[in-house]
Design a protein around this motif. Sequence first.
Motif, mmCIF file in Angstrom:
data_model
loop_
_atom_site.group_PDB
_atom_site.id
_atom_site.type_symbol
_atom_site.label_atom_id
_atom_site.label_comp_id
_atom_site.label_asym_id
_atom_site.label_seq_id
_atom_site.Cartn_x
_atom_site.Cartn_y
_atom_site.Cartn_z
ATOM 1 N N LYS A 3 0.799 -1.185 -0.043
ATOM 2 C CA LYS A 3 -0.259 0.209 -0.355
ATOM 3 C C LYS A 3 0.422 0.969 -0.189
ATOM 4 O O LYS A 3 2.413 1.219 0.465
ATOM 5 N N ILE A 4 0.380 1.836 -0.543
ATOM 6 C CA ILE A 4 1.387 3.718 -0.496
ATOM 7 C C ILE A 4 0.254 4.126 -0.158
ATOM 8 O O ILE A 4 -0.705 4.859 -0.187
ATOM 9 N N ILE A 5 0.212 4.880 1.265
ATOM 10 C CA ILE A 5 0.343 6.131 1.949
ATOM 11 C C ILE A 5 1.184 7.517 2.358
ATOM 12 O O ILE A 5 2.839 7.104 2.758
ATOM 13 N N ASN A 6 0.894 8.212 2.218
ATOM 14 C CA ASN A 6 1.897 9.894 1.755
ATOM 15 C C ASN A 6 3.158 8.985 0.986
ATOM 16 O O ASN A 6 4.290 9.769 2.085
ATOM 17 N N ASN A 7 3.002 8.686 -0.037
ATOM 18 C CA ASN A 7 4.698 8.496 -1.006
ATOM 19 C C ASN A 7 5.285 7.554 -0.124
ATOM 20 O O ASN A 7 6.814 7.478 -0.795
ATOM 21 N N LYS A 8 5.001 6.769 0.978
ATOM 22 C CA LYS A 8 5.414 5.238 1.357
ATOM 23 C C LYS A 8 5.054 4.161 1.345
ATOM 24 O O LYS A 8 3.893 4.310 1.030
ATOM 25 N N LYS A 9 5.618 3.196 1.019
ATOM 26 C CA LYS A 9 5.499 2.002 0.934
ATOM 27 C C LYS A 9 4.705 1.180 1.834
ATOM 28 O O LYS A 9 6.256 1.256 3.159
ATOM 29 N N TYR A 10 3.818 0.341 2.033
ATOM 30 C CA TYR A 10 3.574 -0.245 3.119
ATOM 31 C C TYR A 10 3.267 -1.803 2.931
ATOM 32 O O TYR A 10 2.769 -1.921 2.232
ATOM 33 N N TYR A 11 3.215 -2.802 3.934
ATOM 34 C CA TYR A 11 2.885 -4.045 3.875
ATOM 35 C C TYR A 11 2.496 -4.610 4.616
ATOM 36 O O TYR A 11 3.185 -4.271 6.062
ATOM 37 N N HIS A 12 1.726 -5.761 4.382
ATOM 38 C CA HIS A 12 0.974 -5.861 5.557
ATOM 39 C C HIS A 12 2.028 -7.255 6.281
ATOM 40 O O HIS A 12 2.520 -8.004 5.545
#
Length: 75
Positions: A3-12
């Motif tokens: 997921k991209i949140i505030n131009n930062k990539k996150y993984y579950h």
Amino acid sequence: MPKIINNKKYYHTSEACSIAGISKNTFLRWVANNTFAEVQYRDGRGWRMFDENELTRLKNEVTKRNSVNLVNNNK
């Protein structure tokens, strides 16, 4: 899929564990036993979210543990 949140990539958690080469149960056991520090980020549902730094930290922990296991198995 990250997921991209505030131009930062996150993984579950399941994605991060898959990338690191461990099961989700292994990760959860490490957190429960305080052998791996909890991740810093959670989404609105309370699910853990790994940014690139957290993912690197998890991969490093897996590498460290695999190295120790190799040494112990060769004794």
